[in-house]
Structures are given as C-alpha cells and as structure tokens.
Design a protein around this motif. Structure first.
Motif, mmCIF file in Angstrom:
data_model
loop_
_atom_site.group_PDB
_atom_site.id
_atom_site.type_symbol
_atom_site.label_atom_id
_atom_site.label_comp_id
_atom_site.label_asym_id
_atom_site.label_seq_id
_atom_site.Cartn_x
_atom_site.Cartn_y
_atom_site.Cartn_z
ATOM 1 N N ASN A 190 0.820 -1.205 0.000
ATOM 2 C CA ASN A 190 0.000 0.000 0.000
ATOM 3 C C ASN A 190 0.858 1.262 0.000
ATOM 4 O OD1 ASN A 190 -2.404 -1.428 -0.031
ATOM 5 N ND2 ASN A 190 -2.591 -1.465 2.195
ATOM 6 N N MET A 191 2.000 1.201 0.679
ATOM 7 C CA MET A 191 2.874 2.368 0.742
ATOM 8 C C MET A 191 3.472 2.691 -0.628
ATOM 9 S SD MET A 191 5.805 3.257 3.553
ATOM 10 C CE MET A 191 6.588 1.660 3.423
ATOM 11 N N VAL A 192 3.942 1.677 -1.358
ATOM 12 C CA VAL A 192 4.580 1.956 -2.650
ATOM 13 C C VAL A 192 3.569 2.504 -3.643
ATOM 14 C CG1 VAL A 192 4.324 -0.319 -3.776
ATOM 15 C CG2 VAL A 192 6.319 1.096 -4.264
ATOM 16 N N ASN A 193 2.338 2.045 -3.561
ATOM 17 C CA ASN A 193 1.323 2.594 -4.453
ATOM 18 C C ASN A 193 0.903 3.993 -4.025
ATOM 19 O OD1 ASN A 193 0.430 0.679 -6.691
ATOM 20 N ND2 ASN A 193 0.571 -0.701 -4.931
ATOM 21 N N GLY A 194 0.957 4.282 -2.734
ATOM 22 C CA GLY A 194 0.713 5.649 -2.271
ATOM 23 C C GLY A 194 1.753 6.613 -2.815
ATOM 24 N N VAL A 195 3.019 6.201 -2.805
ATOM 25 C CA VAL A 195 4.079 7.030 -3.385
ATOM 26 C C VAL A 195 3.810 7.258 -4.869
ATOM 27 C CG1 VAL A 195 6.535 7.136 -3.946
ATOM 28 C CG2 VAL A 195 5.811 6.281 -1.707
ATOM 29 N N ALA A 196 3.505 6.181 -5.583
ATOM 30 C CA ALA A 196 3.280 6.287 -7.027
ATOM 31 C C ALA A 196 2.120 7.218 -7.347
ATOM 32 C CB ALA A 196 3.018 4.892 -7.607
ATOM 33 N N GLU A 197 1.031 7.119 -6.590
ATOM 34 C CA GLU A 197 -0.136 7.955 -6.879
ATOM 35 C C GLU A 197 0.140 9.429 -6.588
ATOM 36 O OE1 GLU A 197 -3.758 6.430 -5.186
ATOM 37 O OE2 GLU A 197 -3.931 4.966 -6.813
ATOM 38 N N CYS A 198 0.922 9.715 -5.563
ATOM 39 C CA CYS A 198 1.271 11.118 -5.299
ATOM 40 C C CYS A 198 2.082 11.700 -6.460
ATOM 41 C CB CYS A 198 2.060 11.229 -3.995
ATOM 42 S SG CYS A 198 1.056 10.996 -2.516
ATOM 43 N N LEU A 199 3.007 10.938 -6.985
ATOM 44 C CA LEU A 199 3.797 11.409 -8.123
ATOM 45 C C LEU A 199 2.907 11.577 -9.350
ATOM 46 C CD1 LEU A 199 7.013 9.218 -7.735
ATOM 47 C CD2 LEU A 199 6.625 11.555 -6.919
ATOM 48 N N ASN A 200 1.990 10.621 -9.554
ATOM 49 C CA ASN A 200 1.061 10.721 -10.679
ATOM 50 C C ASN A 200 0.226 11.993 -10.595
ATOM 51 O OD1 ASN A 200 0.313 7.147 -10.658
ATOM 52 N ND2 ASN A 200 1.804 8.239 -11.897
ATOM 53 N N LEU A 201 -0.332 12.270 -9.412
ATOM 54 C CA LEU A 201 -1.209 13.424 -9.266
ATOM 55 C C LEU A 201 -0.422 14.725 -9.408
ATOM 56 C CD1 LEU A 201 -4.037 14.507 -8.773
ATOM 57 C CD2 LEU A 201 -3.558 14.429 -6.302
ATOM 58 N N ALA A 202 0.761 14.792 -8.838
ATOM 59 C CA ALA A 202 1.578 16.000 -8.972
ATOM 60 C C ALA A 202 1.807 16.324 -10.438
ATOM 61 C CB ALA A 202 2.903 15.830 -8.238
ATOM 62 N N GLU A 203 2.201 15.331 -11.203
ATOM 63 C CA GLU A 203 2.458 15.559 -12.629
ATOM 64 C C GLU A 203 1.174 15.901 -13.366
ATOM 65 O OE1 GLU A 203 6.487 12.913 -13.358
ATOM 66 O OE2 GLU A 203 4.553 11.996 -13.813
ATOM 67 N N GLY A 204 0.077 15.217 -12.996
ATOM 68 C CA GLY A 204 -1.192 15.493 -13.648
ATOM 69 C C GLY A 204 -1.679 16.912 -13.425
ATOM 70 N N LEU A 205 -1.327 17.466 -12.258
ATOM 71 C CA LEU A 205 -1.721 18.839 -11.934
ATOM 72 C C LEU A 205 -0.713 19.872 -12.431
ATOM 73 C CD1 LEU A 205 -3.030 18.299 -8.280
ATOM 74 C CD2 LEU A 205 -4.393 18.598 -10.360
ATOM 75 N N GLY A 206 0.293 19.389 -13.139
ATOM 76 C CA GLY A 206 1.284 20.308 -13.691
ATOM 77 C C GLY A 206 2.348 20.749 -12.713
ATOM 78 N N LEU A 207 2.499 20.030 -11.613
ATOM 79 C CA LEU A 207 3.515 20.360 -10.617
ATOM 80 C C LEU A 207 4.778 19.535 -10.846
ATOM 81 C CD1 LEU A 207 1.432 20.355 -7.303
ATOM 82 C CD2 LEU A 207 2.403 22.362 -8.450
ATOM 83 N N ASP A 208 5.906 20.104 -10.518
ATOM 84 C CA ASP A 208 7.142 19.345 -10.460
ATOM 85 C C ASP A 208 7.046 18.435 -9.231
ATOM 86 O OD1 ASP A 208 9.677 18.330 -10.121
ATOM 87 O OD2 ASP A 208 10.704 20.263 -10.322
ATOM 88 N N PRO A 209 7.107 17.102 -9.391
ATOM 89 C CA PRO A 209 6.996 16.216 -8.228
ATOM 90 C C PRO A 209 8.014 16.521 -7.138
ATOM 91 C CG PRO A 209 6.833 14.953 -10.255
ATOM 92 C CD PRO A 209 7.234 16.342 -10.653
ATOM 93 N N GLN A 210 9.131 17.104 -7.502
ATOM 94 C CA GLN A 210 10.145 17.415 -6.501
ATOM 95 C C GLN A 210 9.633 18.447 -5.493
ATOM 96 O OE1 GLN A 210 13.160 15.698 -6.379
ATOM 97 N NE2 GLN A 210 13.176 16.638 -4.344
ATOM 98 N N LEU A 211 8.705 19.291 -5.914
ATOM 99 C CA LEU A 211 8.106 20.242 -4.981
ATOM 100 C C LEU A 211 7.380 19.515 -3.848
ATOM 101 C CD1 LEU A 211 6.642 22.944 -7.407
ATOM 102 C CD2 LEU A 211 8.574 23.230 -5.819
ATOM 103 N N PHE A 212 6.673 18.461 -4.205
ATOM 104 C CA PHE A 212 5.986 17.653 -3.190
ATOM 105 C C PHE A 212 6.997 17.004 -2.243
ATOM 106 C CE2 PHE A 212 4.987 13.067 -2.486
ATOM 107 C CZ PHE A 212 4.183 13.227 -1.375
ATOM 108 N N LEU A 213 8.060 16.432 -2.818
ATOM 109 C CA LEU A 213 9.055 15.761 -1.987
ATOM 110 C C LEU A 213 9.758 16.741 -1.057
ATOM 111 C CD1 LEU A 213 10.515 13.434 -4.754
ATOM 112 C CD2 LEU A 213 8.930 12.799 -2.922
#
Length: 298
Positions: A190-213
């Motif tokens: 569940n944790m690895v898929n949580g990480v993947a979905e956060c990266l997916n959503l960040a990119e989908g919203l036009g954000l640099d995923p590194q900002l989230f990290l």
C-alpha cells in the motif's frame, strides 16, 4: 560442478545449501559467505549462480547435488510452484534431520502443504520469510520471521545471524511467520502505491513532483522510503530491489488470505490492479515502484 575454495570456517558451523540465487538468494548467499559458512548454491539458470563462486561458494548443477551433505537448506525462490518443484528435484539428496529454512513468500495454503511434505521427508521445517529487499539481503540486515520447532534454533542460528540483523520468532508451528509476512507486505504494497499515486497526481496537476518531496522532507510525514522510491522514478533507475511481478504475486496471496479470514482489503485489491496494469505494460521485471506507470495516461 565448479568448486571454489571457501573462506576458512570455524569447526562445527553448518553447511548451507542455497536453492535460488535471484535478487534475494544471491544476497543471502554472499552474507553467509562473509560469515565464513560453507555454502553450496544452485539456480535454475546456472549463470546467475556462477558469480558466487568468486566469493567462495560451491556452484552445483542440480538441487540434489546442492543439498547432499548440507546441514541447512535455504530456499529463496519465487513462488510456491518453484519451491515445490525444487524440493522434488532435491529429494534424492535430502536426509532426515536436515533443517529447511523456507524463505519464499508462498501463502498460507502452500506453507501447510510444504510443511507436510517436509515432515514426510523427515526434514525440520522452519517457515522463515524475510522482510527486506536487495540491499538488506546483500548487507545481511534482513528481518527474518520464523515459526517452527525451537529444537532447530541452534542449527539455524548461525544462518539467521548471517542473513539478518533481527529474527522474530513467531511460534512453534509453521504458518505463523507467513501470516506476519503477509501483514508486513500489506504495509509495503500500500505504501509503494501511495508514493506512485502522489507522483502521478503531482504531474497530472502540472507540478514538479520534486516540490511535493521537498514539502514533505524532514516533516512527520516524510520517510526514507518516500524519498528513495520517488528518486528512483524521477531518475529513471528502476533496477529491481523487489520486482513488480513479485509484488503482484504477493498482493494476490494477501487477498487470498484476507478472503479466507473474512477480511476486506480494499487498498490491496486496488494495488493488485495497479501492479497488473503495470506488468501488462511491460514493467514486471522492474522495481515495484514501476506501479507509477499504471497511473500515467495511456
């Protein structure tokens, strides 16, 4: 058979047969060799076992040859079928009283079946799945869950101390360790898929995923796992520490156990679907964070 001169070992140390030298098996074999245990290895594809000869292992052509004369047999294979087939092939070389450390995650039904087969052969069966991936296996820092007769502890202890930094003894009967491993894997899946979905959503919203990290870094919700798995995706280095196809297999074993116990696991069911989509897209041999690709536009 290719024989390399093993490192000097202390008198009375157990000889270990390692059956399966993939990501986990090869790492555990090297950890055993570092602790100067005599090690005999076998792998279905011999070329994957041969590098261990340089570290002092004896590389064998068959499971029967590997287990003959060993004190401890360690299976580090992919699934229940491969374990059962390898046990059949090894049977002529086995002898009553050998300790069998079965480290593959095979599920509850298969664990029962394998324990019954071991009893029929006179083997001392230790249900011993491990928690950890490639690097801990290579460093000898796995956590090993073990259930089985305490009479086998003295023989197994040098092996367990070589491959792990911690051994959790769960009970006297096989199956307890597998149950604990399924719970632990539920957390990881569940944790690895949580990480993947956060990266997916960040990119989908036009954000640099590194900002989230960066926003999470150092806070109470940050983890080395989040940062490490995200870095693997963002760098494109998906060298497997734990293969996605293996994570899918384990997800299905967890769901089988949940159904049998009357528990509903919605997150694991969704995780299994993501893994299956990523595998179908060709990512099965990559690290399980490749579940990231299941969330990207087709």
């Amino acid at each position: 058979m290719t024989t390399a001169s093993p490192a000097d070992s202390a008198p009375g140390t157990p000889t270990v047969a390692v059956l399966g030298t993939g990501i986990m098996g090869s790492g555990m074999a090297r950890s055993l060799l570092r602790d100067r245990l005599p090690v005999r290895v076998w792998n279905r594809t011999r070329s994957k076992a041969e590098p261990l000869a340089r570290h002092g292992a004896t590389v064998t052509d068959t499971p029967e040859e590997a287990v003959r004369g060993a004190d401890v047999v360690l299976t580090a294979l992919t699934d229940a079928r491969s374990v059962a087939e390898t046990l059949t092939a090894a049977t002529p070389g086995l002898r009553p009283g050998q300790v069998w450390l079965q480290s593959a995650t095979v599920g509850l039904d298969a664990t029962t079946d394998l324990a019954q087969r071991a009893a029929g052969l006179g083997l001392v069966y230790l249900d011993a799945p491990v928690s950890g991936t490639k690097q801990p296996a290579e460093q000898g820092t796995l956590t090993v869950f073990v259930s089985g007769p305490s009479s086998a502890r003295a023989t197994a202890l040098p092996v367990l101390e070589a491959i792990g930094q911690r051994t959790v003894w769960v009970g006297e009967e096989p199956g307890g360790a597998t149950r604990l491993k399924l719970v632990a894997n539920t957390w990881v899946i569940n944790m690895v898929n949580g990480v993947a979905e956060c990266l997916n959503l960040a990119e989908g919203l036009g954000l640099d995923p590194q900002l989230f990290l960066d926003a999470m870094k150092g806070g109470p919700l940050d983890t080395p796992y989040l940062q490490g798995k995200s870095a693997a995706v963002l760098s494109g280095d998906l060298t497997p520490s734990f293969a996605l196809s293996t994570a899918l297999k384990d997800s299905r074993l967890i769901l089988d156990a949940a159904e049998a116990s009357g528990v509903t696991l919605d997150l694991v069911a969704a995780s299994a679907e993501r893994f299956a989509r990523a595998e179908a897209a060709g990512h099965g041999d990559q690290d399980m964070i490749a579940t990231y690709y299941a969330g990207r536009p087709a």
